[in-house]
Design an enzyme around this catalytic site. Structure first.
Site, PDB file in Angstrom:
ATOM      1  N   GLU C  70     -62.492  49.065  -8.000  1.00  0.00           N
ATOM      2  CA  GLU C  70     -63.185  47.784  -7.806  1.00  0.00           C
ATOM      3  C   GLU C  70     -62.764  47.082  -6.522  1.00  0.00           C
ATOM      4  O   GLU C  70     -63.583  46.490  -5.829  1.00  0.00           O
ATOM      5  CB  GLU C  70     -62.950  46.848  -8.997  1.00  0.00           C
ATOM      6  CG  GLU C  70     -63.724  47.212 -10.247  1.00  0.00           C
ATOM      7  CD  GLU C  70     -63.012  48.238 -11.111  1.00  0.00           C
ATOM      8  OE1 GLU C  70     -61.936  48.711 -10.689  1.00  0.00           O
ATOM      9  OE2 GLU C  70     -63.519  48.580 -12.197  1.00  0.00           O
ATOM     10  N   HIS C 139     -62.876  43.356 -22.570  1.00  0.00           N
ATOM     11  CA  HIS C 139     -64.280  43.645 -22.280  1.00  0.00           C
ATOM     12  C   HIS C 139     -65.202  42.549 -22.807  1.00  0.00           C
ATOM     13  O   HIS C 139     -66.399  42.750 -22.861  1.00  0.00           O
ATOM     14  CB  HIS C 139     -64.717  44.958 -22.963  1.00  0.00           C
ATOM     15  CG  HIS C 139     -64.251  46.203 -22.297  1.00  0.00           C
ATOM     16  ND1 HIS C 139     -63.044  46.777 -22.549  1.00  0.00           N
ATOM     17  CD2 HIS C 139     -64.852  47.001 -21.373  1.00  0.00           C
ATOM     18  CE1 HIS C 139     -62.909  47.885 -21.828  1.00  0.00           C
ATOM     19  NE2 HIS C 139     -63.996  48.032 -21.105  1.00  0.00           N
TER      20      HIS C 139
END
Lengths: 331, 376, 336
Positions: C70, C139
């Site tokens: 990322e 998440h």
């Protein structure tokens, strides 16, 4: 055009004179900054580049207008080498209103889009990722440009540095990663913090060429960057160059540098200095006369006097513009 | 002593999507003697606030719905009595009504998407309201105004489809029609309307146009005089009234609620009728890619350039029956040209109404249309 | 106009913007899915299949699968944006912000300001927010308050398909970095969505429901929870005005204040945690600017101050529900 000979025949005399002028300009600029900072009046932190001039100048001698140089927080030298207006550079370091970044960035964030100079950056290592983006855009838009990301030995230990090397390699991006290993990440030695001691060896793990050069030797840097840049331009992907070098001053001004071995700086100044090496080479090879180089020294000295006088006299940014430039719609 | 009678006053159904309405305010008190057309109460729907008018004469004996009540279509609002009726009978009537009343099941699909037809390569949207009681009469076609769409006929289309088929259309660049208006001139817009009539509607219709739609209707009648059985022009830009150019420009460029609201308010006498959701619906429509460009083209070619042209001349050339309905307080297209119209033209000026006279006095306009067409 | 899911609306928005502007590119983990794997090259379209089909339509030069890096691809996207491309970078779950936080908040958010207005960073970061799938703390968070902290970013939280498509168009066309937060429990929601492209301006709250007794400001998925409560409260004769700010930066405080000035009561429903969030921010703004209009204390309906559990029964406890909203409204109405 009088072409230089032997080892250095790739460059014209004009180019060599320009390289010398660039290195001398940075040296005098930084020596003067050292003095001015000690006297007060320079806001914030400054990280001086004196000693490392051959690195930035050797890189920039290979760049075109289509290329992007990603600067580090040790930003003054690369900004000057890339051709940013030195008056605006000084004014930005002094946080003046018409500095390069209108006083918003200061010493560590010199950035000049029109010179192809990006992102002097306090997030060390990030420049490599940003450079990958510039390289991807250059390739998508077929500008022919490449990105050269400067990064220190400290930044080379960031995750983003390693991630970006991998990404650059799998996508064969036109990027050159120029590691300026000046021996110290702030006060911690590269010998301690870099596993195996050599950053260029990491290149092999990412399937790209990695070389090490003497960062005080303008010609060695120039040649290594030339090869890496050609590879990038030809679409063969990224390369890594580790240029070993030493800074003459501390991590930032005010750093007592007690962590450094006694006599280290003196030894580099005496026997490894990039300007001395350059002069010796061009004079010995009879390419440039001593008087020509001395004349440049004199001209640069006068220039730097004017640059500092101008910066010190310049006003701070207008307070009414405090909130400008946050969003594109702010104009 | 006449016949005695008890009449239920019920929540009306204004538009296909209306499932319920909210009582805003009663305009008459319990016990008042009322006559046909009298304004009884304000009802708020999702789209707007409108006034329910009396369709019977009598006494408003009881008010059963209070301000703030949200009630389904068909629910009891009050009781009107004619002649002598005891309060006991009224109570019994209410009790029985409430016991029997079952709100109409509102299916999800009630607000059906309009149909689309290919007219000379252009997709044109329309709706068909089948006659509830087909008597073979000529159908009625509604054409909306600048920046609007066929949903603007929610108070009219269904109601007037009692005896004849009613069509509504989205002009090119509007509603669900293709966002393409060529040069944006009236002949081009009229051509699209005619094209739709020829392709999927019927060759001869009564036409009702509002504002720009009135101008299109006039153009249609000039080009295809036989196809237009009669013309009802509302807030008749078609009659060559001077249009507020600032309104047009402001309306086109507004893309936020705050910017658009004053222009929507300008359409009504009572600016509160321009509700937040009406403004939002309009913004949603204007946001669609191509709409602003279409509006600008139409504005340049069909409104701004014609705004100062007196086209009363055109009206005199037409032979079909024409009626023009004006809102007396129209702040978008001035009604100065309501004067000096040919005597053959029915000229009606409605008090307390503005540019959206057909919304502000929906029942009255419906009656005018129905009566006028019947007389043709 | 036709009925589309939130997923379809976003996919359609991406396709239309990519056709409209060749400089729009898509970068992220498995945005196509299957790169180099030997099977289908367009296997996934992201874990929720939102970007399905884009690789086939626009090719590998514009739809790029990245390694799980990322920091690198976010930095790359910023660099590409500074070079004139319009990257849409996919940060799969907003919880992963941790590994590219520096890129987003120190690079993207500061780029224009710190360099004195020399640059535009037309970057869109698409990312999933929200609990409900039983996938635990890493998440399931709603981190838009974190993004909203940073001047220089714009933050979008569409609560339905119509808004998602229109706000995405604005995000991609915007010259500043925009964090576009898609609630993972909304992907199956269906709504009428125009087939044509359209752009909804930022900073314009939506009055989802009008009412005069209580203002309920609800964010992202909570708009639907608030509506469920409002419908139920309407039967008791309590009129709730439900406002969806749609973007948290810029935040349409004007509309919120306008509504509170009419109702005199405010309940804020937010799925983000109770501290330092948009609920706290909105409460503070209203307390500062419309205090005299308030007839009751402001109530925040948020999850408790805890990481998000995986167990379905505990996760259900975590997410605010209509019952809690109704209780809050009763309280501000003085009907406890």
């Amino acid at each position: 055009m009088d072409t230089a000979q032997g080892l250095i025949m790739k460059q014209s005399k004009t180019e060599l004179l320009s390289a010398y002028r660039g290195m001398r300009t940075i040296r005098i600029f930084e020596d003067r900054m050292h003095v001015e900072f000690a006297g007060g009046g320079v806001p914030g932190f400054v990280h001086l580049y004196a000693g490392q001039e051959a690195s930035a100048v050797g890189v920039c001698a290979n760049l075109t207008d289509a290329d992007i140089l990603l600067n580090t927080h040790r930003a003054h030298g690369p900004a000057i080498a890339r051709g940013a207006d030195i008056f605006a550079v000084a004014k930005e370091i002094y946080c003046r209103g018409d500095g390069l970044c209108r006083g918003r960035g200061g010493s560590a964030h010199l950035h000049d889009v029109k010179s192809g100079l990006w992102g002097a950056n306090s997030g060390v290592g990030s420049g490599v990722a940003l450079g990958c983006g510039a390289a991807l855009a250059a390739r998508n838009n077929e500008t022919g440009g490449i990105a050269v990301a400067l990064v220190g030995d400290g930044g080379a230990n960031q995750g983003v540095f390693l991630e970006a090397m991998n990404l650059a390699s799998i996508w064969k991006l036109p990027v050159v990663i120029m590691v300026e290993n000046n021996g110290y990440a702030e006060a911690t030695a590269a010998d301690y913090a870099i596993a195996g001691g050599d950053i260029h060896k990491r290149a092999a793990a990412f399937d790209m060429p990695g070389v090490v050069v003497d960062g005080h030797d303008y010609f060695a840097v120039y040649d290594a960057v030339l090869e890496a840049a050609e590879r990038a331009r030809a679409g063969h992907g990224p390369s890594l160059i580790e240029a070993k070098q030493r800074r003459y001053y501390g991590h930032f001004e005010g750093d007592a540098q007690s962590y450094r071995p006694k006599g280290e700086v003196e030894e580099y100044r005496k026997n490894r200095d990039c300007l001395k090496q350059f002069r010796q080479k061009v004079i010995l090879d009879d390419l440039i006369a001593t008087a020509e180089l001395d004349a440049i020294d004199g001209e640069v000295g006068e220039l730097i006097d004017r640059v500092y006088a101008d910066a010190i006299a310049a006003p701070f940014p207008s307070e009414g513009e405090f909130m400008q430039y946050i969003y594109a719609t702010d104009t | 002593m006449g016949d005695s009678n008890i009449i239920a006053l019920m929540m009306p159904k204004w538009g296909m999507a209306m499932a319920s309405g909210k009582v805003v305010d009663w305009l008459v008190d319990e016990g008042t003697q009322i006559s046909v057309g009298e304004e009884l109460l304000e009802i708020e729907t999702e789209k707007t606030v409108n006034v329910l008018e009396a369709i019977d004469t009598g006494t408003l004996s009881r008010i059963t719905a209070q301000s703030g009540d949200e009630l389904p279509v068909g629910a009891l609002l009050g009781v009107i009595t004619q002649g002598g009726v005891s309060s006991k009978s009224v109570e019994a009537f209410i009790l029985e009504f409430q016991e029997r009343f079952v709100p109409e099941e509102v299916s999800e699909e009630v607000d059906t998407a309009p149909l689309n037809a290919d007219v000379d390569g252009l997709s044109i949207a329309y709706r068909k309201y089948e006659a509830k009681n087909d008597q073979g009469k000529l159908p009625l076609l509604f054409i909306h105004g600048f920046g609007g769409n066929q949903d603007g006929w929610m108070y009219h289309a269904a109601e007037l489809s009692e005896n004849r088929t009613v069509y509504t259309i989205d002009l090119p660049g509007h509603g669900a029609s293709e966002k393409e208006v060529a040069d944006g001139t009236l002949p081009n817009l009229a051509k699209a309307v005619y094209g739709l009539m020829e392709t999927v509607l019927e060759p001869r219709v009564h036409v009702v146009g509002h504002s720009l739609g009135a101008a299109v209707a006039v153009e249609l009648a000039i080009q295809f005089p036989y196809q237009v059985a009669s013309l009802t022009l509302i807030s008749g830009a078609g009659a060559g009234t001077s249009v507020d150019k600032q309104y047009i420009e402001g309306f086109i460029s507004a893309n936020r609620r705050k910017q658009l609201k004053p222009y929507m308010q300008q359409l009504f006498v009572n600016s509160e009728l321009a509700t937040r959701s009406m403004v939002e619906d309009m913004l949603d429509a204007k946001r669609i890619e191509g709409v602003e460009e279409c509006l600008r083209k139409i504005s340049d070619a069909a409104i701004i350039s014609l705004g100062d042209v007196d086209i009363r001349g055109n009206l005199t050339r037409l032979t079909m029956p024409i009626q023009i309905i004006w809102g007396k307080e129209d702040r978008v297209a001035s009604i100065v040209e309501a004067k000096n119209l040919p005597a053959s033209i029915e000229n009606i000026i409605v008090d307390d109404a503005g540019h959206m006279v057909h919304i502000e006095a929906a029942r009255k306009v419906n009656n005018l249309i129905a009566e006028f067409i019947k007389s043709v | 106009m036709s009925k589309k899911t939130y997923r379809q609306a976003i996919n359609e928005g991406l396709v239309q913007e990519m056709h409209r502007d060749p400089s729009v590119i898509l970068i992220g983990e498995d945005v196509a899915g299957g790169a180099g794997a030997g099977g289908d090259v367009d296997a996934w379209g992201g874990p929720m299949a939102v970007t399905k089909g884009l690789l086939s339509e626009f090719g590998p030069k514009r739809v790029l699968d990245t390694p799980i890096s990322e920091a690198a691809y976010m930095g790359l996207a910023i660099g590409a944006a500074a070079s004139g491309l319009r990257p849409v970078a996919d940060l799969m779950f907003n919880d992963f912000i941790g590994v590219c936080f520096d890129q987003i908040v120190n690079q993207a958010a500061k780029y224009r300001y710190m360099y004195g207005g020399q640059d535009r960073i037309p970057l869109t970061v698409r990312t999933m927010i929200g609990a409900g799938l039983g996938i635990s703390s890493q998440h399931s968070q709603c981190l838009y308050p974190v993004f909203s902290y940073f001047a220089g970013l714009k933050v979008v939280i569409p609560s339905g398909p119509y808004d998602a498509k229109g706000l995405l168009a604005s995000a991609i066309r915007d010259d500043d970095p925009v964090i576009f937060c898609e609630h993972k429990m909304l992907y199956e929601m269906v709504e009428e969505v125009p087939d044509e492209p359209y752009a909804i301006p930022f900073g314009e709250a939506k009055f989802v429901r009008e009412g005069e007794d209580v203002t309920i400001v609800a964010l992202s998925r909570m708009v639907h929870i608030a509506m469920e409560a409002a419908e139920s409260l309407a039967k008791e004769g309590i009129g709730c005005e439900v406002i969806d700010p749609r973007t948290t930066t810029p935040l349409d405080t004007e509309s919120i204040i306008e509504s509170v000035e009419e109702t005199g009561r405010l309940v804020i429903v937010d799925e983000a945690g109770p501290r330092c969030g948009m609920a706290s921010e909105i409460a503070a703004v209203v307390a500062e600017e419309a205090f005299s209009a308030l007839n009751a204390p402001i109530i925040k309906v948020t999850p408790p101050y805890t990481p998000i559990p995986a167990a379905p029964n505990l996760e259900k406890l975590y997410i605010p529900d209509a019952g809690q909203v109704i209780t809050a409204v009763h309280k501000v109405m003085g009907r406890e």
